[in-house]
Design a protein around this motif. Structure first.
Motif, PDB file in Angstrom:
ATOM      1  N   ASP A  58      -0.681   7.108   3.199  1.00  0.00           N
ATOM      2  CA  ASP A  58      -1.491   5.908   3.427  1.00  0.00           C
ATOM      3  C   ASP A  58      -2.986   6.138   3.201  1.00  0.00           C
ATOM      4  O   ASP A  58      -3.828   5.365   3.653  1.00  0.00           O
ATOM      5  CB  ASP A  58      -1.300   5.367   4.854  1.00  0.00           C
ATOM      6  CG  ASP A  58       0.056   4.701   4.991  1.00  0.00           C
ATOM      7  OD1 ASP A  58       0.600   4.268   3.954  1.00  0.00           O
ATOM      8  OD2 ASP A  58       0.563   4.640   6.121  1.00  0.00           O
ATOM      9  N   GLU A  59      -3.350   7.166   2.501  1.00  0.00           N
ATOM     10  CA  GLU A  59      -4.754   7.591   2.451  1.00  0.00           C
ATOM     11  C   GLU A  59      -5.227   7.807   1.010  1.00  0.00           C
ATOM     12  O   GLU A  59      -6.260   7.306   0.595  1.00  0.00           O
ATOM     13  CB  GLU A  59      -4.884   8.877   3.294  1.00  0.00           C
ATOM     14  CG  GLU A  59      -6.257   9.432   3.509  1.00  0.00           C
ATOM     15  CD  GLU A  59      -7.219   8.444   4.161  1.00  0.00           C
ATOM     16  OE1 GLU A  59      -8.417   8.515   3.850  1.00  0.00           O
ATOM     17  OE2 GLU A  59      -6.756   7.591   4.978  1.00  0.00           O
TER      18      GLU A  59
ATOM     19  N   LEU B 178       0.819  -1.224   0.000  1.00  0.00           N
ATOM     20  CA  LEU B 178       0.000   0.000   0.000  1.00  0.00           C
ATOM     21  C   LEU B 178       0.853   1.274   0.000  1.00  0.00           C
ATOM     22  O   LEU B 178       0.474   2.285  -0.575  1.00  0.00           O
ATOM     23  CB  LEU B 178      -0.912   0.025   1.230  1.00  0.00           C
ATOM     24  CG  LEU B 178      -2.348  -0.460   1.023  1.00  0.00           C
ATOM     25  CD1 LEU B 178      -3.105  -0.452   2.334  1.00  0.00           C
ATOM     26  CD2 LEU B 178      -3.044   0.403  -0.029  1.00  0.00           C
ATOM     27  N   LYS B 179       1.997   1.194   0.667  1.00  0.00           N
ATOM     28  CA  LYS B 179       2.885   2.361   0.739  1.00  0.00           C
ATOM     29  C   LYS B 179       3.304   2.830  -0.655  1.00  0.00           C
ATOM     30  O   LYS B 179       3.524   4.013  -0.876  1.00  0.00           O
ATOM     31  CB  LYS B 179       4.148   1.994   1.533  1.00  0.00           C
ATOM     32  CG  LYS B 179       4.125   2.473   2.960  1.00  0.00           C
ATOM     33  CD  LYS B 179       5.543   2.644   3.511  1.00  0.00           C
ATOM     34  CE  LYS B 179       5.559   3.713   4.579  1.00  0.00           C
ATOM     35  NZ  LYS B 179       4.434   3.538   5.536  1.00  0.00           N
TER      36      LYS B 179
ATOM     37  N   THR C 241       0.168   4.802  -2.337  1.00  0.00           N
ATOM     38  CA  THR C 241      -0.560   5.876  -1.649  1.00  0.00           C
ATOM     39  C   THR C 241       0.352   7.018  -1.193  1.00  0.00           C
ATOM     40  O   THR C 241       1.558   6.837  -1.005  1.00  0.00           O
ATOM     41  CB  THR C 241      -1.282   5.343  -0.391  1.00  0.00           C
ATOM     42  OG1 THR C 241      -0.323   4.697   0.454  1.00  0.00           O
ATOM     43  CG2 THR C 241      -2.388   4.370  -0.757  1.00  0.00           C
TER      44      THR C 241
END
Ligand code: GDP
Ligand code: MN
Length: 332
Positions: A222-223, A215-216, A219
């Motif tokens: 992280d959002e 995910l890093k 994003t």
């Protein structure tokens, strides 16, 4: 740029055992080509290089897919380009048409607006079916069911270095799910609601998210989606990842939302987000040693060995790595 040398780890072409085994061990894999009859000559250009640089030494079978029947001319000329087995299959209607819940009037209105907004392929209906097929169906097409791994090949691409080992064997040996050569930032106007839809999915199915996910990489904070994705016109991957429950559920969730038709969601961001969420990040591999071009971008390895040994015909100065999300990938 020195960073790229520092990260030269786990490079398959430096593994003598892999090189040796590549000659004797065969993986349950195929080359997947989705193409139109009209693209015969562009495809032959891709095949010629793909064969010369790699497949004539390994003879993996080809599976050609099309939404209409391939012509005899297409079949004859492509099969005459390889010693490998060649299979030609039509895509079943339900994998290349509107699902019942899609409002086709709304889809047509969106396409009209997308042309005005100059969205790339904004006016094309077939492009949307293609992206949806590549996102959610090719891996369960009847002609692919028997295989575990595939290499996606498109018309008009180039392979600029010799590949002297079997990437499928490398994938299998390391139990990798996905291999890429080029990363990019997506055009935001093709996917306005994809990320919100994804976040809703994550809230509903938190147990599908891998603890060691990537995910890093996709994003900011992280959002928000940073638009990074693997460029999916090149893929060497494990079909069973796409067939797994988390990815299928994710695809079905997206499909219900309608963004393949009410927007112009591409299979590249969909694949990439799916991988980033549901796999351990160590399952994804950057094939730094595979020189690949899909105009207008190319990946050319910068390590001098490749060029001084006579293995490549690309210009390392033209590699796209510095403008893409690839540095960010290596940082991860
Ligand atoms: P781009 O790479 O995003 O610019 O899109 P392409 O035109 O290269 O399409 C991606 C892949 O899908 C290529 O392998 C095309 O041959 C294939 N493709 C795109 N549209 C169609 C279509 O309508 N029918 C078939 N059979 N293949 C298609
Ligand atoms: Mn293409």
């Amino acid at each position: 740029r020195d960073k790229f040398f520092k990260y030269e780890y786990n490079n398959p072409y430096k593994d003598p055992e892999l090189l040796k085994n590549s000659r004797t061990i065969r993986v349950n894999a195929c080359i997947v080509v989705l193409a139109r009859n009209e693209e015969l000559y562009q495809l032959k250009s891709s095949m010629r290089q793909f064969e010369d640089r790699w497949n004539k030494k390994y003879n993996y079978p080809y599976v050609f897919l099309n939404d209409v029947e391939f012509t005899d001319k297409f079949k004859e000329q492509t099969s005459s380009f390889t010693q490998s087995e060649t299979k030609y299959a039509v895509i079943p209607k339900e994998m290349w048409s509107y699902p019942s819940w899609i409002n086709q009037t709304k889809a047509a209105e969106h396409r009209k607006k997308a042309v005005e907004d100059q969205i790339i392929y904004g006016g094309s209906e077939s492009y949307r079916h293609m992206c949806r097929f590549n996102s959610g169906f090719f891996f369960r097409h009847p002609a692919l069911l028997e295989y575990d791994y595939y290499w996606r090949l498109e018309p008009s691409v180039d392979f600029m270095c010799d590949i002297d080992y079997d990437p499928f064997l490398f994938m299998k040996k390391n139990d990798l799910y996905y291999g890429f050569t080029i990363t990019l930032y997506e055009f935001e106007n093709t996917i306005p609601t994809l990320w919100n839809t994804t976040k809703n999915f994550m809230k509903e199915y938190p147990h599908y998210i891998n603890d060691d996910n990537a995910l890093k990489w996709i994003t900011k904070d992280d959002e928000h989606y940073n638009l990074c994705h693997f460029w999916s016109n090149f893929e060497i991957a494990n079909l069973n990842f796409w067939r797994s429950e988390p990815y299928i559920k994710y695809f079905e969730y997206l499909d219900k939302e309608g963004g393949f038709f009410y927007e112009r969601w591409g299979d590249a961001p969909v694949h990439s987000i799916g991988l980033a969420l549901f796999t351990n990040k160590s399952k994804i591999h950057f094939f730094n040693d595979i020189a690949y071009s899909h105009p207008p971008y190319q990946h050319c390895p910068i390590n001098k060995d490749f060029h001084e040994s006579g293995r490549c015909h690309c210009d390392p100065g033209k590699t796209f790595d510095w403008y893409s999300c690839t540095e960010k990938w290596w940082a991860l």
